[in-house]
Enzyme design. Sequence first.
Site, PDB file in Angstrom:
ATOM      1  N   PRO A 126       0.826  -1.218   0.000  1.00 35.36           N
ATOM      2  CA  PRO A 126       0.000   0.000   0.000  1.00 35.36           C
ATOM      3  C   PRO A 126       0.859   1.267   0.000  1.00 35.36           C
ATOM      4  CG  PRO A 126      -0.876  -1.601   1.549  1.00 35.36           C
ATOM      5  CD  PRO A 126       0.429  -2.166   1.057  1.00 35.36           C
ATOM      6  N   THR A 156      -2.403  -9.815  -8.257  1.00 38.00           N
ATOM      7  CA  THR A 156      -3.306 -10.425  -9.236  1.00 38.00           C
ATOM      8  C   THR A 156      -3.305 -11.941  -9.091  1.00 38.00           C
ATOM      9  OG1 THR A 156      -2.914  -8.576 -10.698  1.00 38.00           O
ATOM     10  CG2 THR A 156      -3.844 -10.540 -11.701  1.00 38.00           C
ATOM     11  N   HIS A 338     -13.305   4.112 -35.227  1.00 40.58           N
ATOM     12  CA  HIS A 338     -14.671   3.602 -35.050  1.00 40.58           C
ATOM     13  C   HIS A 338     -15.696   4.716 -34.829  1.00 40.58           C
ATOM     14  CE1 HIS A 338     -12.804  -0.356 -34.638  1.00 40.58           C
ATOM     15  NE2 HIS A 338     -14.008  -0.884 -34.683  1.00 40.58           N
ATOM     16  N   GLY A 339     -15.250   5.951 -34.711  1.00 42.38           N
ATOM     17  CA  GLY A 339     -16.206   7.028 -34.460  1.00 42.38           C
ATOM     18  C   GLY A 339     -17.028   6.745 -33.214  1.00 42.38           C
ATOM     19  N   GLY A 340     -18.327   6.993 -33.275  1.00 35.52           N
ATOM     20  CA  GLY A 340     -19.196   6.792 -32.104  1.00 35.52           C
ATOM     21  C   GLY A 340     -19.205   5.352 -31.624  1.00 35.52           C
ATOM     22  N   GLU A 363       4.297  -4.239 -13.601  1.00 42.93           N
ATOM     23  CA  GLU A 363       5.664  -4.788 -13.709  1.00 42.93           C
ATOM     24  C   GLU A 363       6.707  -3.670 -13.721  1.00 42.93           C
ATOM     25  OE1 GLU A 363       4.275  -7.688 -13.899  1.00 42.93           O
ATOM     26  OE2 GLU A 363       5.917  -9.121 -13.820  1.00 42.93           O
TER      27      GLU A 363
HETATM   28  C1  LIG Z   1      -4.329  -4.136 -12.243  1.00 42.71           C
HETATM   29  C2  LIG Z   1      -3.027  -4.225 -11.523  1.00 42.71           C
HETATM   30  C3  LIG Z   1      -2.456  -5.464 -11.278  1.00 42.71           C
HETATM   31  C4  LIG Z   1      -1.261  -5.551 -10.557  1.00 42.71           C
HETATM   32  N1  LIG Z   1      -0.760  -6.798 -10.237  1.00 42.71           N
HETATM   33  C5  LIG Z   1       0.315  -6.874  -9.397  1.00 42.71           C
HETATM   34  C6  LIG Z   1       0.786  -8.141  -8.930  1.00 42.71           C
HETATM   35  O1  LIG Z   1       0.268  -9.185  -9.299  1.00 42.71           O
HETATM   36  N2  LIG Z   1       1.832  -8.163  -8.050  1.00 42.71           N
HETATM   37  C7  LIG Z   1       2.426  -7.023  -7.609  1.00 42.71           C
HETATM   38  O2  LIG Z   1       3.363  -7.093  -6.824  1.00 42.71           O
HETATM   39  N3  LIG Z   1       2.015  -5.792  -8.052  1.00 42.71           N
HETATM   40  C8  LIG Z   1       0.969  -5.697  -8.931  1.00 42.71           C
HETATM   41  N4  LIG Z   1       0.529  -4.472  -9.360  1.00 42.71           N
HETATM   42  C9  LIG Z   1       1.167  -3.274  -8.826  1.00 42.71           C
HETATM   43  C10 LIG Z   1       2.041  -2.521  -9.811  1.00 42.71           C
HETATM   44  O3  LIG Z   1       3.210  -3.281 -10.092  1.00 42.71           O
HETATM   45  C11 LIG Z   1       2.344  -1.156  -9.191  1.00 42.71           C
HETATM   46  O4  LIG Z   1       1.144  -0.410  -9.240  1.00 42.71           O
HETATM   47  C12 LIG Z   1       3.455  -0.412  -9.889  1.00 42.71           C
HETATM   48  O5  LIG Z   1       4.692  -1.060  -9.702  1.00 42.71           O
HETATM   49  C13 LIG Z   1       3.580   1.043  -9.388  1.00 42.71           C
HETATM   50  O6  LIG Z   1       3.594   1.095  -7.990  1.00 42.71           O
HETATM   51  P1  LIG Z   1       2.597   2.125  -7.251  1.00 42.71           P
HETATM   52  O7  LIG Z   1       1.232   1.903  -7.789  1.00 42.71           O
HETATM   53  O8  LIG Z   1       2.777   1.987  -5.800  1.00 42.71           O
HETATM   54  O9  LIG Z   1       3.072   3.560  -7.737  1.00 42.71           O
HETATM   55  P2  LIG Z   1       4.173   4.474  -7.019  1.00 42.71           P
HETATM   56  O10 LIG Z   1       5.408   3.697  -6.789  1.00 42.71           O
HETATM   57  O11 LIG Z   1       3.546   5.159  -5.877  1.00 42.71           O
HETATM   58  O12 LIG Z   1       4.435   5.547  -8.183  1.00 42.71           O
HETATM   59  C14 LIG Z   1       3.527   6.626  -8.435  1.00 42.71           C
HETATM   60  C15 LIG Z   1       4.064   7.437  -9.601  1.00 42.71           C
HETATM   61  O13 LIG Z   1       5.376   7.955  -9.266  1.00 42.71           O
HETATM   62  C16 LIG Z   1       6.308   7.531 -10.247  1.00 42.71           C
HETATM   63  N5  LIG Z   1       7.605   7.256  -9.616  1.00 42.71           N
HETATM   64  C17 LIG Z   1       7.835   6.638  -8.436  1.00 42.71           C
HETATM   65  N6  LIG Z   1       9.145   6.550  -8.206  1.00 42.71           N
HETATM   66  C18 LIG Z   1       9.769   7.108  -9.257  1.00 42.71           C
HETATM   67  C19 LIG Z   1      11.140   7.330  -9.615  1.00 42.71           C
HETATM   68  N7  LIG Z   1      12.164   6.917  -8.850  1.00 42.71           N
HETATM   69  N8  LIG Z   1      11.408   7.984 -10.779  1.00 42.71           N
HETATM   70  C20 LIG Z   1      10.391   8.395 -11.581  1.00 42.71           C
HETATM   71  N9  LIG Z   1       9.084   8.216 -11.297  1.00 42.71           N
HETATM   72  C21 LIG Z   1       8.777   7.591 -10.149  1.00 42.71           C
HETATM   73  C22 LIG Z   1       5.728   6.278 -10.853  1.00 42.71           C
HETATM   74  O14 LIG Z   1       6.240   6.021 -12.152  1.00 42.71           O
HETATM   75  C23 LIG Z   1       4.256   6.629 -10.885  1.00 42.71           C
HETATM   76  O15 LIG Z   1       4.003   7.458 -11.998  1.00 42.71           O
HETATM   77  C24 LIG Z   1      -0.619  -4.369 -10.129  1.00 42.71           C
HETATM   78  C25 LIG Z   1      -1.174  -3.110 -10.433  1.00 42.71           C
HETATM   79  C26 LIG Z   1      -2.367  -3.040 -11.119  1.00 42.71           C
HETATM   80  C27 LIG Z   1      -2.960  -1.681 -11.392  1.00 42.71           C
END
Ligand SMILES: Cc1cc2nc3c(=O)[nH]c(=O)nc-3n(C[C@H](O)[C@H](O)[C@H](O)COP(=O)(O)OP(=O)(O)OC[C@H]3O[C@@H](n4cnc5c(N)ncnc54)[C@H](O)[C@@H]3O)c2cc1C
Length: 384
Positions: A126, A156, A338-340, A363
């Site tokens: 989180p 996931t 595809h428009g609308g 990832e």
């Molecule tokens: C549908 C879905 C499925 C997922 N499945 C999995 C899973 O199976 N297992 C798992 O472990 N995770 C999973 N994830 C998590 C996903 O890997 C993370 O959301 C992702 O790595 C980004 O982490 P965060 O959301 O905490 O963003 P944050 O780390 O909070 O980043 C927020 C923003 O700040 C930017 N940022 C942060 N640090 C830097 C930096 N040093 N330089 C530049 N920009 C930066 C990021 O690019 C982003 O734009 C999933 C996410 C989604 C949405």
Amino acid sequence: MTVLSTEEQAVVDTVRTFVDREVRPVVRELEHSDTYPEALVQRMKELGVFGLAVPEPWGEAPVSMPCYAEVTAELARGWMSLAGAMGGHTVVAKLLVAFGTREQQDRWLPAMATGAVRATMALTEPGGGSDLQAMRTVARRDGGEWVVDGAKTWITNSRRSQLIALLCKTDPDAQPRHRGVSVLLVEHGPGLTVSKDLPKLGYKGVESCELVFDGYRAPADAVLGGEEGRGFAQMMTGLETGRIQVAARAVGVAQAAFDDALRYAQERESFGRPIWQHQSVGNLLADMATSLTAARQLVRHAAERYETGRRCDLEAGMAKLFASETAVKVALDAIRVHGGHGYSTEFDVERYFRDAPLMIVGEGTNEIQRDVIARQLVARGGLG
Ligand SMILES: Cc1cc2nc3c(=O)[nH]c(=O)nc-3n(C[C@H](O)[C@H](O)[C@H](O)COP(=O)(O)OP(=O)(O)OC[C@H]3O[C@@H](n4cnc5c(N)ncnc54)[C@H](O)[C@@H]3O)c2cc1C
């Protein structure tokens, strides 16, 4: 660019036929009802999709990374969620093959090869997913066991996976921080709660959940490879596979969007001719096809580099970055064509538009990919 062997091409062709005959006719219904694709996952098991990364003696039909990438793209062409259902599973299989103890391999890999056991990986917390070394989930030794406390999010397939590769701290005070990180192979049990299925823009059908570890107990031999402190490096290697997989998913979504747009542009008429003959629409199609082809080549390039056994984070990062940005753009342009109807939930293009952005985040975000690419460019002295 190597071509696939006859056997590997047959695997890709089989999955392509499965997608056209069994996935595409039902996907809209499953998507909009957000239904777990039980029957399709069962068919994927029968087709051997979950065993594609499991070599002998545990599996029967491992394929090369270029073949695996093409299978992934085919599944995503049908429904990105299906490719997602085998993404983390493959990474965990590769982790076990590369780093697992013989006992861990014998225990998990045969059942993973058939799909009887499905696996996922839990990295994100989180508090953040990009800065993994700042993670707070901790496993402490207590006699002959590990006691785990913490929370993971967005994991996931975690409700339906029997095996979770959990990235956690086994030495929270270690410096540098990555030396205190391990991968624990955990199963559902007391102290592990799947607390919530997270609502999502797309990627429907498969669950992405919050996990809470509260005094969860794992046996001492749950550490991947049997040695603590190696988890960060192990997972970074695993993510090379994961990023090629996500890049291939993006190619599949972009392919589906392009296919639909090309077909529609020939069927739909305005001003007395098919819309593709209007230069603006024709240009869209030309640009979509060009970017899609470039993305596919980058994925193949990364997959071939992977096969050499050399480090491929640069190549995987470039493929993931370009293919995912391409998927987002191609999906949006397919809506334009595809428009609308592009905005209608009775067509598929709106789904591609909702699914594509996951690949720019999952990832490792594309901002993080650029960081990985730049570091590797400097370390390697350029593109090499
Ligand atoms: C549908 C879905 C499925 C997922 N499945 C999995 C899973 O199976 N297992 C798992 O472990 N995770 C999973 N994830 C998590 C996903 O890997 C993370 O959301 C992702 O790595 C980004 O982490 P965060 O959301 O905490 O963003 P944050 O780390 O909070 O980043 C927020 C923003 O700040 C930017 N940022 C942060 N640090 C830097 C930096 N040093 N330089 C530049 N920009 C930066 C990021 O690019 C982003 O734009 C999933 C996410 C989604 C949405």
